[in-house]
Design an enzyme around this catalytic site. Structure first.
Site, PDB file in Angstrom:
ATOM      1  N   ASN A   1      -0.618 -10.404   9.035  1.00  0.00           N
ATOM      2  CA  ASN A   1      -1.655  -9.403   9.247  1.00  0.00           C
ATOM      3  C   ASN A   1      -3.023  -9.933   8.822  1.00  0.00           C
ATOM      4  O   ASN A   1      -3.199 -10.382   7.691  1.00  0.00           O
ATOM      5  CB  ASN A   1      -1.358  -8.144   8.425  1.00  0.00           C
ATOM      6  CG  ASN A   1      -2.447  -7.085   8.600  1.00  0.00           C
ATOM      7  OD1 ASN A   1      -2.505  -6.401   9.622  1.00  0.00           O
ATOM      8  ND2 ASN A   1      -3.335  -6.955   7.622  1.00  0.00           N
TER       9      ASN A   1
ATOM     10  N   GLU B   1      -5.691   1.664  -1.101  1.00  0.00           N
ATOM     11  CA  GLU B   1      -6.586   0.933  -0.199  1.00  0.00           C
ATOM     12  C   GLU B   1      -7.284  -0.214  -0.930  1.00  0.00           C
ATOM     13  O   GLU B   1      -8.508  -0.267  -1.054  1.00  0.00           O
ATOM     14  CB  GLU B   1      -7.597   1.894   0.433  1.00  0.00           C
ATOM     15  CG  GLU B   1      -7.012   2.770   1.536  1.00  0.00           C
ATOM     16  CD  GLU B   1      -6.632   1.990   2.785  1.00  0.00           C
ATOM     17  OE1 GLU B   1      -7.080   0.826   2.928  1.00  0.00           O
ATOM     18  OE2 GLU B   1      -5.880   2.541   3.615  1.00  0.00           O
ATOM     19  N   TRP B   2      -6.449  -1.131  -1.449  1.00  0.00           N
ATOM     20  CA  TRP B   2      -6.931  -2.372  -2.029  1.00  0.00           C
ATOM     21  C   TRP B   2      -8.007  -2.132  -3.089  1.00  0.00           C
ATOM     22  O   TRP B   2      -7.753  -1.426  -4.044  1.00  0.00           O
ATOM     23  CB  TRP B   2      -7.377  -3.336  -0.925  1.00  0.00           C
ATOM     24  CG  TRP B   2      -6.336  -3.487   0.161  1.00  0.00           C
ATOM     25  CD1 TRP B   2      -6.445  -3.121   1.473  1.00  0.00           C
ATOM     26  CD2 TRP B   2      -5.000  -4.010   0.021  1.00  0.00           C
ATOM     27  NE1 TRP B   2      -5.282  -3.393   2.164  1.00  0.00           N
ATOM     28  CE2 TRP B   2      -4.372  -3.940   1.307  1.00  0.00           C
ATOM     29  CE3 TRP B   2      -4.271  -4.536  -1.045  1.00  0.00           C
ATOM     30  CZ2 TRP B   2      -3.071  -4.368   1.533  1.00  0.00           C
ATOM     31  CZ3 TRP B   2      -2.955  -4.970  -0.819  1.00  0.00           C
ATOM     32  CH2 TRP B   2      -2.379  -4.888   0.455  1.00  0.00           C
TER      33      TRP B   2
ATOM     34  N   PHE C   1      -7.340   7.234   4.262  1.00  0.00           N
ATOM     35  CA  PHE C   1      -7.221   7.037   5.699  1.00  0.00           C
ATOM     36  C   PHE C   1      -6.101   7.872   6.314  1.00  0.00           C
ATOM     37  O   PHE C   1      -5.876   7.818   7.515  1.00  0.00           O
ATOM     38  CB  PHE C   1      -6.934   5.560   6.010  1.00  0.00           C
ATOM     39  CG  PHE C   1      -8.161   4.701   6.123  1.00  0.00           C
ATOM     40  CD1 PHE C   1      -8.796   4.530   7.344  1.00  0.00           C
ATOM     41  CD2 PHE C   1      -8.666   4.040   5.018  1.00  0.00           C
ATOM     42  CE1 PHE C   1      -9.916   3.724   7.460  1.00  0.00           C
ATOM     43  CE2 PHE C   1      -9.784   3.221   5.117  1.00  0.00           C
ATOM     44  CZ  PHE C   1     -10.414   3.060   6.348  1.00  0.00           C
TER      45      PHE C   1
ATOM     46  N   TYR D   1     -12.092  -1.371  13.543  1.00  0.00           N
ATOM     47  CA  TYR D   1     -12.655  -0.208  12.861  1.00  0.00           C
ATOM     48  C   TYR D   1     -14.147  -0.016  13.086  1.00  0.00           C
ATOM     49  O   TYR D   1     -14.637   1.112  12.957  1.00  0.00           O
ATOM     50  CB  TYR D   1     -12.436  -0.331  11.346  1.00  0.00           C
ATOM     51  CG  TYR D   1     -11.004  -0.230  10.891  1.00  0.00           C
ATOM     52  CD1 TYR D   1     -10.437   0.997  10.570  1.00  0.00           C
ATOM     53  CD2 TYR D   1     -10.211  -1.367  10.781  1.00  0.00           C
ATOM     54  CE1 TYR D   1      -9.116   1.094  10.139  1.00  0.00           C
ATOM     55  CE2 TYR D   1      -8.895  -1.290  10.353  1.00  0.00           C
ATOM     56  CZ  TYR D   1      -8.349  -0.053  10.032  1.00  0.00           C
ATOM     57  OH  TYR D   1      -7.043   0.036   9.617  1.00  0.00           O
TER      58      TYR D   1
ATOM     59  N   ASN E   1      -6.569  -5.195  15.140  1.00  0.00           N
ATOM     60  CA  ASN E   1      -7.069  -4.159  14.240  1.00  0.00           C
ATOM     61  C   ASN E   1      -8.566  -4.010  14.472  1.00  0.00           C
ATOM     62  O   ASN E   1      -9.282  -5.012  14.565  1.00  0.00           O
ATOM     63  CB  ASN E   1      -6.830  -4.537  12.776  1.00  0.00           C
ATOM     64  CG  ASN E   1      -5.351  -4.545  12.414  1.00  0.00           C
ATOM     65  OD1 ASN E   1      -4.499  -4.161  13.203  1.00  0.00           O
ATOM     66  ND2 ASN E   1      -5.044  -4.978  11.203  1.00  0.00           N
TER      67      ASN E   1
ATOM     68  N   ARG F   1       4.626   1.082  12.569  1.00  0.00           N
ATOM     69  CA  ARG F   1       4.395  -0.298  12.141  1.00  0.00           C
ATOM     70  C   ARG F   1       4.490  -0.365  10.618  1.00  0.00           C
ATOM     71  O   ARG F   1       3.764   0.329   9.910  1.00  0.00           O
ATOM     72  CB  ARG F   1       3.019  -0.773  12.612  1.00  0.00           C
ATOM     73  CG  ARG F   1       2.719  -2.200  12.167  1.00  0.00           C
ATOM     74  CD  ARG F   1       1.329  -2.673  12.568  1.00  0.00           C
ATOM     75  NE  ARG F   1       1.035  -3.932  11.882  1.00  0.00           N
ATOM     76  CZ  ARG F   1      -0.094  -4.216  11.260  1.00  0.00           C
ATOM     77  NH1 ARG F   1      -1.085  -3.335  11.236  1.00  0.00           N
ATOM     78  NH2 ARG F   1      -0.254  -5.367  10.656  1.00  0.00           N
TER      79      ARG F   1
ATOM     80  N   GLU G   1      -4.126  -1.312  14.263  1.00  0.00           N
ATOM     81  CA  GLU G   1      -4.767  -0.424  13.291  1.00  0.00           C
ATOM     82  C   GLU G   1      -6.077   0.081  13.870  1.00  0.00           C
ATOM     83  O   GLU G   1      -6.845  -0.676  14.470  1.00  0.00           O
ATOM     84  CB  GLU G   1      -5.088  -1.142  11.973  1.00  0.00           C
ATOM     85  CG  GLU G   1      -3.902  -1.483  11.105  1.00  0.00           C
ATOM     86  CD  GLU G   1      -4.320  -2.168   9.801  1.00  0.00           C
ATOM     87  OE1 GLU G   1      -5.470  -1.930   9.349  1.00  0.00           O
ATOM     88  OE2 GLU G   1      -3.522  -2.945   9.267  1.00  0.00           O
TER      89      GLU G   1
ATOM     90  N   TRP H   1      -4.257   4.016  11.695  1.00  0.00           N
ATOM     91  CA  TRP H   1      -4.198   3.776  10.256  1.00  0.00           C
ATOM     92  C   TRP H   1      -4.797   5.003   9.595  1.00  0.00           C
ATOM     93  O   TRP H   1      -5.992   5.233   9.718  1.00  0.00           O
ATOM     94  CB  TRP H   1      -4.989   2.519   9.874  1.00  0.00           C
ATOM     95  CG  TRP H   1      -4.804   2.217   8.411  1.00  0.00           C
ATOM     96  CD1 TRP H   1      -5.565   2.697   7.370  1.00  0.00           C
ATOM     97  CD2 TRP H   1      -3.767   1.426   7.831  1.00  0.00           C
ATOM     98  NE1 TRP H   1      -5.052   2.251   6.182  1.00  0.00           N
ATOM     99  CE2 TRP H   1      -3.953   1.469   6.434  1.00  0.00           C
ATOM    100  CE3 TRP H   1      -2.697   0.697   8.344  1.00  0.00           C
ATOM    101  CZ2 TRP H   1      -3.120   0.799   5.553  1.00  0.00           C
ATOM    102  CZ3 TRP H   1      -1.868   0.034   7.461  1.00  0.00           C
ATOM    103  CH2 TRP H   1      -2.079   0.082   6.075  1.00  0.00           C
TER     104      TRP H   1
ATOM    105  N   GLN I   1       0.807  -1.222   0.000  1.00  0.00           N
ATOM    106  CA  GLN I   1       0.000   0.000   0.000  1.00  0.00           C
ATOM    107  C   GLN I   1       0.837   1.269   0.000  1.00  0.00           C
ATOM    108  O   GLN I   1       0.341   2.335  -0.354  1.00  0.00           O
ATOM    109  CB  GLN I   1      -0.921  -0.007   1.215  1.00  0.00           C
ATOM    110  CG  GLN I   1      -1.965  -1.112   1.182  1.00  0.00           C
ATOM    111  CD  GLN I   1      -2.797  -1.167   2.443  1.00  0.00           C
ATOM    112  OE1 GLN I   1      -2.430  -1.830   3.395  1.00  0.00           O
ATOM    113  NE2 GLN I   1      -3.909  -0.462   2.454  1.00  0.00           N
TER     114      GLN I   1
END
Length: 519
Positions: free
Chosen positions: A199, A472-473, A481, A343, A341, A109, A416, A465, A51
């Site tokens: 991850n 972002e994929w 972000f 969100y 992680n 990280r 994250e 993050w 990324q």
């Protein structure tokens, strides 16, 4: 060196168009005198190689799965982009370290690009230019007082491993990953004291082998529309190999490196909080199943050496079994800590013993637990333009307490947490810079983190993050972000309002004079 870098950074940042010392909107309501953060708490930002780095095939890097997927399937990426350049951190890491220094973080990280270090896995030899790059990055971070925390694998791996034996569907991947880990421990472990093996194996498996929307894009109907795969068997085979690969890396570290290098090692898992949509017993059981089929799927084996009972009951023979030796090795290779992680949150509705609409979570492979963003007219927190992100800080606190109770005494790092702003055609740069919603999000979640720590949750660090806007994929560059805005034409980094907010939060909650230097 550090003070000079600080001066240079402040000069550079103050010369940018956005005022850095703007008022601290929505500053944390926590009383500083009661801050639960210890003096050695790590405040940082997180990133990943694909990324961020760019440098596609530069200096001997080989093709990875995302290189191939994004080039062969541009229509699957929202803006038809790829990570060939990304944020170009490969060439700009000194500039980015200056941004970190200004921000005041004490840690960063990052992840290793597997195909940059081992372009073809074990069979192709070591790319020493890749080793040299990561040595330079790690050394520069340490010179500037920033601790590097390194993830060995963050979604990307050499395409060669997919071509040869279908990557994570083969036990061969355990040996490949162990070899990568050994190389990294050997070359970087004298300075890297925090290692993460893999991850979000749970999220990677769901997207790659159940839904089939990430490479290698394997799935079956009705889960997804892929040309190959089986969504009811392959996810559990791939996860099994990931779990055993993690254990192998831990075993290598414990037996060969940990005593001399004096570091710690763990894994990173994606978590969401799942709230029962009603007080009924079946919906409460469904919420527990949802957690077991998501985060406990990985955490139970790496902590206790076995899969959650809910998964065993529903999946039966589709769930691979650990041999007695594998169970012993898993228990012996117990993580030193857990990377978490987080969100978002969801409501959960039972689909096992009740009529249920189709949707995410409702299938056998996902535990017959339907994910909902609302019950009736009541949403699970504030909904956003990003379909999967709902702002629900209380769910974060509940999740951390759940983990504390299920896995007692294991330290955790929040590896994250952050807010994604979807860039629409009408979105202006000014709107991206004045990111008050991100500040509100971080304020609420950091308040929830402090509350959880007062509840007794043993959290050692928090990583936002992300430092920069990045690839972002499937969203490409349309989901931002970053604390720092990236102009993808010039690659110029510009601080958003959240930079000032996070900088001030760190200053208020960390006494830098008391920071413990572990080097």
């Amino acid at each position: 060196m550090k003070s000079f870098a600080n001066l240079v950074t402040i000069f550079l940042l103050q010369s940018l168009s956005l005022p850095l010392y703007s008022s601290c909107l929505h500053q944390s309501s926590s009383d500083d005198s009661s801050s639960p953060f210890p003096s050695d708490f790590l405040f940082g930002t997180a990133s990943s190689a694909y990324q961020y780095e760019g440098a596609y095939l530069t200096d001997g890097k080989g093709l990875n799965n995302w290189d191939v997927f994004s080039h062969e399937n541009p229509g699957k990426i929202l803006d038809e982009s790829n990570g060939d350049i990304a944020a170009d951190q490969y060439h700009r890491f000194m500039e980015d370290i200056q941004l970190m220094t200004y921000l005041g973080v004490n840690s960063y990280r990052l992840s290793i690009s597997w195909s940059r270090v081992l372009p073809k896995g074990r069979t192709g030899g070591i790319n020493y230019l890749g080793i040299k790059h990561y040595n330079s990055l790690i050394d520069a971070l340490i010179r500037n007082g920033i601790k590097p925390l390194v993830t060995l694998n963050h979604f990307d791996y050499p395409q060669e491993l997919e071509n040869r034996f279908k990557s994570w569907l083969s036990p061969e991947m355990q040996m490949e990953f162990g070899y990568l880990a050994d190389i990294c421990f050997k070359h970087f472990g004298d300075r890297v004291k925090h290692w993460f093996t893999i991850n979000e194996p749970n999220q990677q498996i769901i997207l790659s082998y159940i839904k089939g929307i990430f490479p290698p894009a394997r799935c079956s109907m009705p889960y997804g529309n892929c040309s190959q795969g089986n969504s009811e068997t392959e996810p559990f085979i791939a996860a099994h190999n990931m779990i055993l690969a993690h254990a192998k890396a831990v075993q290598i570290y414990r037996t060969k490196y940990q005593k001399a290098q004096r570091g710690i090692i763990g894994i990173v898992v994606q978590t969401s909080w799942f709230e029962p949509v009603s007080d009924s017993i079946v919906d409460k059981k469904a919420a527990e199943r949802a957690i077991s089929f998501y985060s406990n799927w990985i955490l139970d084996p790496v902590v206790y050496g076995k899969y959650p009972e809910e998964m065993v009951d529903i999946l039966g023979a589709a769930l691979p079994q650990f041999s007695s030796n594998e169970m012993k090795n898993l228990k012996k290779s117990k993580s030193d800590f857990l990377g978490i992680n987080h969100y978002t949150s969801y409501f959960i509705q039972d689909c096992l013993s009740s009529p249920c609409n189709s949707g995410e979570g409702a299938s056998r492979s996902e535990g017959f637990a339907l994910k909902l963003d609302r019950k009736g007219n009541v949403s699970i927190g504030e909904l956003t333009d990003v379909s999967w992100q709902h702002i629900h800080p209380q769910g974060f606190r509940k999740m951390l307490n759940y983990l504390k109770d299920r896995y007692p005494n294991i330290p955790m790092f929040i590896t994250e947490n952050g807010y994604g702003q979807l860039q629409k055609p009408e979105t202006t740069v000014e709107e991206l810079m004045n990111d008050t919603k991100r500040i509100q999000y971080m304020s609420g979640y950091l308040d929830a983190l402090q509350a959880a720590m007062r509840d007794g949750v043993n959290v050692k660090g928090y990583f936002a993050w992300s430092l920069l806007d990045n690839f972002e994929w499937l969203y490409g560059y349309k989901l931002r972000f970053g604390l720092f805005h990236v102009d993808y034409t010039t690659l110029k980094r510009t601080p958003k309002q959240s930079v000032s907010w996070y900088k001030n939060f760190i200053e208020q909650h960390v006494n830098t004079a008391d920071l413990i230097d572990i080097y």
